[in-house]
Design a protein around this motif. Structure first.
Motif, PDB file in Angstrom:
ATOM      1  N   THR A   1     -22.253  36.629 -19.176  1.00 27.52           N
ATOM      2  CA  THR A   1     -21.509  36.457 -20.421  1.00 27.52           C
ATOM      3  C   THR A   1     -21.764  35.065 -20.985  1.00 27.52           C
ATOM      4  O   THR A   1     -21.760  34.076 -20.253  1.00 27.52           O
ATOM      5  CB  THR A   1     -20.000  36.639 -20.178  1.00 27.52           C
ATOM      6  OG1 THR A   1     -19.750  37.999 -19.824  1.00 27.52           O
ATOM      7  CG2 THR A   1     -19.189  36.294 -21.407  1.00 27.52           C
ATOM      8  N   GLU A   2     -21.983  34.987 -22.292  1.00 32.25           N
ATOM      9  CA  GLU A   2     -22.158  33.713 -22.981  1.00 32.25           C
ATOM     10  C   GLU A   2     -20.906  33.432 -23.796  1.00 32.25           C
ATOM     11  O   GLU A   2     -20.599  34.155 -24.745  1.00 32.25           O
ATOM     12  CB  GLU A   2     -23.394  33.749 -23.872  1.00 32.25           C
ATOM     13  CG  GLU A   2     -24.688  33.930 -23.092  1.00 32.25           C
ATOM     14  CD  GLU A   2     -25.924  33.929 -23.980  1.00 32.25           C
ATOM     15  OE1 GLU A   2     -25.761  33.867 -25.235  1.00 32.25           O
ATOM     16  OE2 GLU A   2     -27.042  33.990 -23.444  1.00 32.25           O
ATOM     17  N   LEU A   3     -20.172  32.396 -23.412  1.00 33.34           N
ATOM     18  CA  LEU A   3     -18.916  32.033 -24.046  1.00 33.34           C
ATOM     19  C   LEU A   3     -19.140  30.876 -25.002  1.00 33.34           C
ATOM     20  O   LEU A   3     -19.619  29.814 -24.601  1.00 33.34           O
ATOM     21  CB  LEU A   3     -17.884  31.638 -22.995  1.00 33.34           C
ATOM     22  CG  LEU A   3     -17.551  32.693 -21.935  1.00 33.34           C
ATOM     23  CD1 LEU A   3     -16.683  32.088 -20.835  1.00 33.34           C
ATOM     24  CD2 LEU A   3     -16.857  33.896 -22.562  1.00 33.34           C
ATOM     25  N   SER A   4     -18.804  31.073 -26.277  1.00 35.79           N
ATOM     26  CA  SER A   4     -18.957  30.021 -27.283  1.00 35.79           C
ATOM     27  C   SER A   4     -17.731  29.120 -27.273  1.00 35.79           C
ATOM     28  O   SER A   4     -16.594  29.595 -27.405  1.00 35.79           O
ATOM     29  CB  SER A   4     -19.138  30.643 -28.663  1.00 35.79           C
ATOM     30  OG  SER A   4     -20.413  31.238 -28.781  1.00 35.79           O
ATOM     31  N   THR A   5     -17.958  27.822 -27.120  1.00 36.24           N
ATOM     32  CA  THR A   5     -16.874  26.849 -27.072  1.00 36.24           C
ATOM     33  C   THR A   5     -17.098  25.764 -28.120  1.00 36.24           C
ATOM     34  O   THR A   5     -18.235  25.432 -28.459  1.00 36.24           O
ATOM     35  CB  THR A   5     -16.773  26.180 -25.695  1.00 36.24           C
ATOM     36  OG1 THR A   5     -17.835  25.219 -25.532  1.00 36.24           O
ATOM     37  CG2 THR A   5     -16.855  27.204 -24.566  1.00 36.24           C
ATOM     38  N   TRP A   6     -15.996  25.210 -28.624  1.00 35.90           N
ATOM     39  CA  TRP A   6     -16.053  24.074 -29.548  1.00 35.90           C
ATOM     40  C   TRP A   6     -15.109  22.991 -29.044  1.00 35.90           C
ATOM     41  O   TRP A   6     -13.957  23.278 -28.697  1.00 35.90           O
ATOM     42  CB  TRP A   6     -15.631  24.486 -30.956  1.00 35.90           C
ATOM     43  CG  TRP A   6     -16.741  25.049 -31.791  1.00 35.90           C
ATOM     44  CD1 TRP A   6     -17.455  24.401 -32.759  1.00 35.90           C
ATOM     45  CD2 TRP A   6     -17.263  26.376 -31.751  1.00 35.90           C
ATOM     46  NE1 TRP A   6     -18.391  25.246 -33.319  1.00 35.90           N
ATOM     47  CE2 TRP A   6     -18.290  26.472 -32.720  1.00 35.90           C
ATOM     48  CE3 TRP A   6     -16.962  27.512 -30.988  1.00 35.90           C
ATOM     49  CZ2 TRP A   6     -19.014  27.633 -32.936  1.00 35.90           C
ATOM     50  CZ3 TRP A   6     -17.685  28.671 -31.198  1.00 35.90           C
ATOM     51  CH2 TRP A   6     -18.689  28.724 -32.166  1.00 35.90           C
ATOM     52  N   THR A   7     -15.592  21.759 -29.006  1.00 35.67           N
ATOM     53  CA  THR A   7     -14.787  20.619 -28.566  1.00 35.67           C
ATOM     54  C   THR A   7     -14.664  19.635 -29.718  1.00 35.67           C
ATOM     55  O   THR A   7     -15.667  19.225 -30.306  1.00 35.67           O
ATOM     56  CB  THR A   7     -15.430  19.922 -27.362  1.00 35.67           C
ATOM     57  OG1 THR A   7     -15.587  20.869 -26.299  1.00 35.67           O
ATOM     58  CG2 THR A   7     -14.572  18.758 -26.886  1.00 35.67           C
ATOM     59  N   THR A   8     -13.428  19.243 -30.025  1.00 37.12           N
ATOM     60  CA  THR A   8     -13.163  18.332 -31.140  1.00 37.12           C
ATOM     61  C   THR A   8     -12.235  17.230 -30.664  1.00 37.12           C
ATOM     62  O   THR A   8     -11.328  17.470 -29.870  1.00 37.12           O
ATOM     63  CB  THR A   8     -12.503  19.090 -32.311  1.00 37.12           C
ATOM     64  OG1 THR A   8     -13.261  20.252 -32.614  1.00 37.12           O
ATOM     65  CG2 THR A   8     -12.429  18.202 -33.550  1.00 37.12           C
ATOM     66  N   GLY A   9     -12.463  16.007 -31.168  1.00 36.74           N
ATOM     67  CA  GLY A   9     -11.592  14.887 -30.841  1.00 36.74           C
ATOM     68  C   GLY A   9     -12.149  14.025 -29.733  1.00 36.74           C
ATOM     69  O   GLY A   9     -13.059  14.414 -28.995  1.00 36.74           O
ATOM     70  N   GLU A  10     -11.594  12.840 -29.632  1.00 34.34           N
ATOM     71  CA  GLU A  10     -12.053  11.864 -28.643  1.00 34.34           C
ATOM     72  C   GLU A  10     -11.421  12.129 -27.285  1.00 34.34           C
ATOM     73  O   GLU A  10     -10.330  12.691 -27.182  1.00 34.34           O
ATOM     74  CB  GLU A  10     -11.694  10.446 -29.108  1.00 34.34           C
ATOM     75  CG  GLU A  10     -12.314  10.057 -30.438  1.00 34.34           C
ATOM     76  CD  GLU A  10     -13.824  10.036 -30.387  1.00 34.34           C
ATOM     77  OE1 GLU A  10     -14.369   9.682 -29.320  1.00 34.34           O
ATOM     78  OE2 GLU A  10     -14.460  10.376 -31.402  1.00 34.34           O
ATOM     79  N   ASN A  11     -12.127  11.703 -26.250  1.00 33.53           N
ATOM     80  CA  ASN A  11     -11.597  11.806 -24.888  1.00 33.53           C
ATOM     81  C   ASN A  11     -10.734  10.585 -24.617  1.00 33.53           C
ATOM     82  O   ASN A  11     -11.138   9.633 -23.974  1.00 33.53           O
ATOM     83  CB  ASN A  11     -12.752  11.907 -23.892  1.00 33.53           C
ATOM     84  CG  ASN A  11     -12.261  12.191 -22.476  1.00 33.53           C
ATOM     85  OD1 ASN A  11     -11.110  12.572 -22.292  1.00 33.53           O
ATOM     86  ND2 ASN A  11     -13.124  12.003 -21.509  1.00 33.53           N
ATOM     87  N   GLY A  12      -9.512  10.609 -25.171  1.00 38.84           N
ATOM     88  CA  GLY A  12      -8.615   9.469 -25.079  1.00 38.84           C
ATOM     89  C   GLY A  12      -7.800   9.471 -23.806  1.00 38.84           C
ATOM     90  O   GLY A  12      -8.110  10.170 -22.833  1.00 38.84           O
ATOM     91  N   PRO A  13      -6.700   8.706 -23.805  1.00 41.63           N
ATOM     92  CA  PRO A  13      -5.884   8.586 -22.589  1.00 41.63           C
ATOM     93  C   PRO A  13      -5.073   9.837 -22.279  1.00 41.63           C
ATOM     94  O   PRO A  13      -4.647  10.025 -21.145  1.00 41.63           O
ATOM     95  CB  PRO A  13      -4.961   7.411 -22.908  1.00 41.63           C
ATOM     96  CG  PRO A  13      -4.893   7.381 -24.404  1.00 41.63           C
ATOM     97  CD  PRO A  13      -6.237   7.832 -24.886  1.00 41.63           C
ATOM     98  N   GLY A  14      -4.840  10.688 -23.264  1.00 46.73           N
ATOM     99  CA  GLY A  14      -4.047  11.882 -23.033  1.00 46.73           C
ATOM    100  C   GLY A  14      -4.879  13.011 -22.473  1.00 46.73           C
ATOM    101  O   GLY A  14      -6.106  12.927 -22.369  1.00 46.73           O
ATOM    102  N   PRO A  15      -4.239  14.111 -22.116  1.00 50.20           N
ATOM    103  CA  PRO A  15      -4.966  15.256 -21.557  1.00 50.20           C
ATOM    104  C   PRO A  15      -5.791  15.979 -22.619  1.00 50.20           C
ATOM    105  O   PRO A  15      -5.535  15.872 -23.820  1.00 50.20           O
ATOM    106  CB  PRO A  15      -3.841  16.163 -21.044  1.00 50.20           C
ATOM    107  CG  PRO A  15      -2.684  15.842 -21.924  1.00 50.20           C
ATOM    108  CD  PRO A  15      -2.793  14.366 -22.212  1.00 50.20           C
ATOM    109  N   THR A  16      -6.791  16.699 -22.162  1.00 51.69           N
ATOM    110  CA  THR A  16      -7.519  17.622 -23.026  1.00 51.69           C
ATOM    111  C   THR A  16      -6.723  18.918 -23.110  1.00 51.69           C
ATOM    112  O   THR A  16      -6.173  19.384 -22.123  1.00 51.69           O
ATOM    113  CB  THR A  16      -8.923  17.902 -22.448  1.00 51.69           C
ATOM    114  OG1 THR A  16      -9.672  16.686 -22.449  1.00 51.69           O
ATOM    115  CG2 THR A  16      -9.654  18.948 -23.274  1.00 51.69           C
ATOM    116  N   ILE A  17      -6.676  19.505 -24.298  1.00 56.83           N
ATOM    117  CA  ILE A  17      -5.922  20.740 -24.499  1.00 56.83           C
ATOM    118  C   ILE A  17      -6.899  21.873 -24.770  1.00 56.83           C
ATOM    119  O   ILE A  17      -7.727  21.788 -25.687  1.00 56.83           O
ATOM    120  CB  ILE A  17      -4.919  20.589 -25.656  1.00 56.83           C
ATOM    121  CG1 ILE A  17      -3.926  19.476 -25.320  1.00 56.83           C
ATOM    122  CG2 ILE A  17      -4.186  21.907 -25.911  1.00 56.83           C
ATOM    123  CD1 ILE A  17      -2.979  19.120 -26.439  1.00 56.83           C
TER     124      ILE A  17
END
Length: 327
Positions: free
Chosen positions: A58-74
């Protein structure tokens, strides 16, 4: 003489909730409702696109937006017959607030393919584990709506090592831990696979539109229902049928007490798709959880109350960080 109800008619009644005529009246009222600020078509984010490949191809399409700051990734997982666009109105304020946000299309939905294994509750969980692993995400808040919330539970139960290494908290939105009895799947499959349904599904007056309206609470804006319908029309019929079948008869509740990572359970008290009683059940079974009920809100919380949902996620993060958060 009254004619007996056919399987298709029974399925139609179940999909729209009670009387088809009553649902039709609600649809007429919706069309007569002023919408001074129509919602534009939902879009994919302006972020980094990557493809995650699972063990079954399976090929899963993902998009990542925003900086990798001090808070968690959502990380946000969508529901059945939707795609990542249904998270747009939650995604955008979280990015503005400074979070890195990852959205992805479930297998068979959006721009993701279906591998050799097809569909399954366990696959929802393993796909999510693959996303976290291949994007190398740590300190994550994983949120899932409806089917996506089932996937989050499956992931937490079947991949505890990944959870321990990468996840800070879970957010379960308008979802459940076991199936709700309803129309027989065979009848649903016959209806959705019929030529007549295929001809009607794109028409605003069709059964499909009535089913979409059922997913929302009272007072919803017409354009919001239309945006949801547009996303649905992009979902292949093979996925409409195939992705639903594993959800017709599943039960994760006996294992939920083993999930120790903190969880936020969110429900709408006008949800006719995943009843709020099932969210209460999740809250009771999960050892470290908190429950939020939206009054007068239906199943599509990410479209009905997106700003409020983004705020709930932010406050949940603050609670996990031990910060003072508002009401």
């Amino acid at each position: 003489m009254r004619r007996p109800a056919t399987a298709a008619a029974l399925t139609a009644s179940t999909l729209v909730g009670g009387s088809v005529f009553a649902a039709s009246r609600r649809l007429r009222r919706l069309r007569e409702t002023p919408d001074p600020d129509p919602l534009p078509p939902l879009r994919r984010p302006d972020g980094e696109h990557r493809t995650v490949v699972t063990d079954d191809g399976t090929e899963l399409s993902t998009w990542t937006t925003g900086e990798n700051g001090p808070g968690p990734t959502i990380v946000l997982g969508h529901g059945w017959t939707s795609d990542l666009r249904t998270w747009q109105l939650v995604h955008d304020p979280l990015v503005v607030a400074g979070y890195r946000v990852v959205v992805w299309d479930q297998r068979g939905h959006g721009r993701s393919t279906v591998g050799d294994a097809g569909f399954g509750v366990d696959l929802l969980g393993s796909d999510l584990a693959a996303v976290l692993d291949q994007l190398d995400l740590h300190d994550v808040i994983v949120a899932g709506h409806s089917m996506g919330g089932i996937g989050v539970q499956s992931f937490a139960l079947d991949h505890p090592d990944v959870v321990a290494d990468r996840v800070r908290g879970l957010v379960l939105v308008a979802t459940l831990g076991r199936s709700v009895p309803g129309v027989p799947f065979s009848a649903f499959k016959a209806l959705v696979g019929s030529e007549r349904y295929q001809r009607l599904r794109a028409e605003p007056s069709s059964l499909a539109m009535l089913a979409h309206l059922r997913a929302f609470g009272p007072g919803i804006r017409p354009s919001v229902v239309e945006r949801n319908r547009e996303v649905f029309l992009d979902c292949p019929t093979s996925t409409v049928i195939g992705a639903l079948e594993p959800l017709v008869d599943f039960d994760l509740t006996d294992r939920l007490p083993t999930v120790t990572v903190p969880a936020l359970v969110v429900t709408g008290d006008a949800d006719h798709v995943t009843p709020t009683s099932r969210s209460s059940e999740l809250d009771d079974l999960l050892p470290d959880s908190r429950l939020h009920r939206f009054a007068g809100v239906g199943h599509m919380i990410p479209l009905e109350r997106p700003i409020e949902l983004a705020g709930l996620i932010e406050r949940f993060v603050g609670e996990l960080d031990g910060l003072l958060v508002g009401p």
